[in-house]
Design a protein around this motif. Structure first.
Motif, short mmCIF file in Angstrom:
data_model
loop_
_atom_site.label_atom_id
_atom_site.label_comp_id
_atom_site.label_asym_id
_atom_site.label_seq_id
_atom_site.Cartn_x
_atom_site.Cartn_y
_atom_site.Cartn_z
N ALA A 34 -32.56 8.14 -9.05
CA ALA A 34 -32.55 9.18 -10.09
C ALA A 34 -33.66 10.19 -9.85
O ALA A 34 -33.45 11.40 -10.01
CB ALA A 34 -32.69 8.56 -11.47
N ASP A 35 -34.84 9.73 -9.45
CA ASP A 35 -35.94 10.65 -9.15
C ASP A 35 -35.60 11.53 -7.95
O ASP A 35 -35.92 12.72 -7.94
CB ASP A 35 -37.23 9.87 -8.87
CG ASP A 35 -37.83 9.28 -10.13
OD1 ASP A 35 -37.39 9.63 -11.24
OD2 ASP A 35 -38.76 8.45 -10.00
N ALA A 36 -34.95 10.98 -6.95
CA ALA A 36 -34.57 11.75 -5.76
C ALA A 36 -33.60 12.88 -6.12
O ALA A 36 -33.63 13.94 -5.51
CB ALA A 36 -33.96 10.84 -4.71
N LYS A 37 -32.74 12.63 -7.11
CA LYS A 37 -31.76 13.64 -7.51
C LYS A 37 -32.37 14.74 -8.38
O LYS A 37 -31.84 15.83 -8.44
CB LYS A 37 -30.60 12.98 -8.25
CG LYS A 37 -29.75 12.12 -7.34
CD LYS A 37 -28.63 11.45 -8.09
CE LYS A 37 -27.82 10.57 -7.13
NZ LYS A 37 -26.75 9.86 -7.81
N THR A 38 -33.46 14.44 -9.07
CA THR A 38 -34.01 15.41 -10.01
C THR A 38 -35.33 16.03 -9.59
O THR A 38 -35.66 17.12 -10.06
CB THR A 38 -34.20 14.76 -11.40
OG1 THR A 38 -35.06 13.64 -11.28
CG2 THR A 38 -32.87 14.33 -11.98
N LEU A 39 -36.09 15.38 -8.76
CA LEU A 39 -37.39 15.93 -8.36
C LEU A 39 -37.25 16.74 -7.08
O LEU A 39 -36.44 16.41 -6.21
CB LEU A 39 -38.42 14.80 -8.19
CG LEU A 39 -38.74 14.02 -9.47
CD1 LEU A 39 -39.69 12.86 -9.17
CD2 LEU A 39 -39.33 14.93 -10.53
N PRO A 40 -38.05 17.80 -6.93
CA PRO A 40 -37.88 18.74 -5.81
C PRO A 40 -38.54 18.34 -4.49
O PRO A 40 -38.79 19.18 -3.65
CB PRO A 40 -38.52 20.02 -6.36
CG PRO A 40 -39.61 19.52 -7.25
CD PRO A 40 -39.06 18.26 -7.88
N PHE A 41 -38.83 17.08 -4.30
CA PHE A 41 -39.44 16.63 -3.05
C PHE A 41 -38.78 15.32 -2.62
O PHE A 41 -38.15 14.65 -3.43
CB PHE A 41 -40.97 16.45 -3.21
CG PHE A 41 -41.37 15.54 -4.33
CD1 PHE A 41 -41.50 14.17 -4.13
CD2 PHE A 41 -41.60 16.04 -5.60
CE1 PHE A 41 -41.85 13.33 -5.16
CE2 PHE A 41 -41.97 15.20 -6.64
CZ PHE A 41 -42.09 13.85 -6.43
N PRO A 42 -38.90 14.96 -1.35
CA PRO A 42 -38.26 13.73 -0.86
C PRO A 42 -38.86 12.48 -1.49
O PRO A 42 -40.07 12.33 -1.57
CB PRO A 42 -38.52 13.74 0.64
CG PRO A 42 -39.06 15.08 0.98
CD PRO A 42 -39.56 15.69 -0.27
N ILE A 43 -37.98 11.59 -1.93
CA ILE A 43 -38.38 10.31 -2.51
C ILE A 43 -37.92 9.21 -1.56
O ILE A 43 -36.79 9.23 -1.09
CB ILE A 43 -37.75 10.09 -3.90
CG1 ILE A 43 -38.26 11.12 -4.90
CG2 ILE A 43 -37.96 8.67 -4.40
CD1 ILE A 43 -39.66 10.86 -5.40
N ARG A 44 -38.80 8.26 -1.31
CA ARG A 44 -38.48 7.13 -0.43
C ARG A 44 -38.45 5.84 -1.24
O ARG A 44 -39.24 5.67 -2.16
CB ARG A 44 -39.51 7.03 0.69
CG ARG A 44 -39.43 8.16 1.68
CD ARG A 44 -40.67 8.22 2.57
NE ARG A 44 -40.54 9.18 3.63
CZ ARG A 44 -40.69 10.49 3.49
NH1 ARG A 44 -40.95 11.00 2.31
NH2 ARG A 44 -40.55 11.30 4.52
N ASN A 45 -37.54 4.95 -0.86
CA ASN A 45 -37.48 3.61 -1.45
C ASN A 45 -37.84 2.62 -0.35
O ASN A 45 -36.99 2.22 0.44
CB ASN A 45 -36.09 3.32 -2.02
CG ASN A 45 -36.02 1.97 -2.70
OD1 ASN A 45 -37.03 1.30 -2.89
ND2 ASN A 45 -34.82 1.55 -3.07
N PRO A 46 -39.12 2.22 -0.28
CA PRO A 46 -39.53 1.34 0.82
C PRO A 46 -38.92 -0.05 0.69
O PRO A 46 -38.73 -0.57 -0.41
CB PRO A 46 -41.06 1.29 0.65
CG PRO A 46 -41.31 1.60 -0.78
CD PRO A 46 -40.20 2.53 -1.20
#
Length: 188
Positions: free
Chosen positions: A59-71
């Motif tokens: 959800a954060d990856a879809k709404t925030l303007p920077f790359p989100i990683r799930n380690p």
């Protein structure tokens, strides 16, 4: 003739005896409200809250303007918390944070943001300053370590910054840092 002692003759024994009923009333109310318990062998580990880290980071990856990683953390690490925050001031921006309990029972926090390293450090760490670096593979991590505070590492991943912080040992930091280094940004 009065049946009470004169006030001048009251002592600590009288005070103690008058407090016993009050303490018993408090204990009864706490017991009825289930707000206290007794463990003869000392405190025990409570249940770790469940947190769906994959859904939160997606959800954060879809709404925030920077790359989100799930380690990909070890299977015996338990995700237990998550939040979003706004880093205010120069170089700030939105931040996504998730937390894990390691197999050793220590807490590790992962914060991802597009904010500058300085803004991120001030937001999470306050007035602490960098004390060194740690090189893992081709990624350089800036280390913030003080004797009485939790250690934190910050890495610049180009379009985003990542902070890991917690009570874990150096192995826990390296495990999380390597997992972040190999994780690909989630799709928007």
């Amino acid at each position: 003739m009065s049946y009470q002692k004169p006030r001048i003759l009251l002592n600590y024994k009288d005070l103690f005896l008058s407090l016993i009923p009050l303490v018993l009333i408090v204990v009864v109310f706490a017991g009825v409200a289930s707000q206290c318990s007794f463990a003869a062998k000392g405190p025990t580990q409570g249940q770790i809250p469940h947190f769906d880290v994959k859904t939160a980071l997606t959800a954060d990856a879809k709404t925030l303007p920077f790359p989100i990683r799930n380690p990909a953390v070890p299977a015996d690490w338990t995700p237990n918390s998550g939040s979003r925050a706004d880093i205010t001031g120069a170089g700030g921006g939105a931040a996504s944070t998730v937390g894990y309990i390691t197999h050793q029972g220590t807490y590790m926090q992962l914060t991802q943001t597009a904010a500058t390293e300085e803004a991120l450090a001030r937001f999470v760490l306050g007035s602490r300053y960098a004390s060194g670096t740690q090189q893992l593979g081709n990624q350089r991590w800036t280390v913030y370590a003080e004797p009485t505070e939790e250690t934190a590492w910050i890495a610049d991943l180009g379009t985003s910054r990542v902070l890991i912080k917690g009570a874990g040992n150096e192995g826990a930091f390296k495990t999380l840092a390597q997992a972040i280094g190999t994780a690909q940004p989630l799709t928007r």
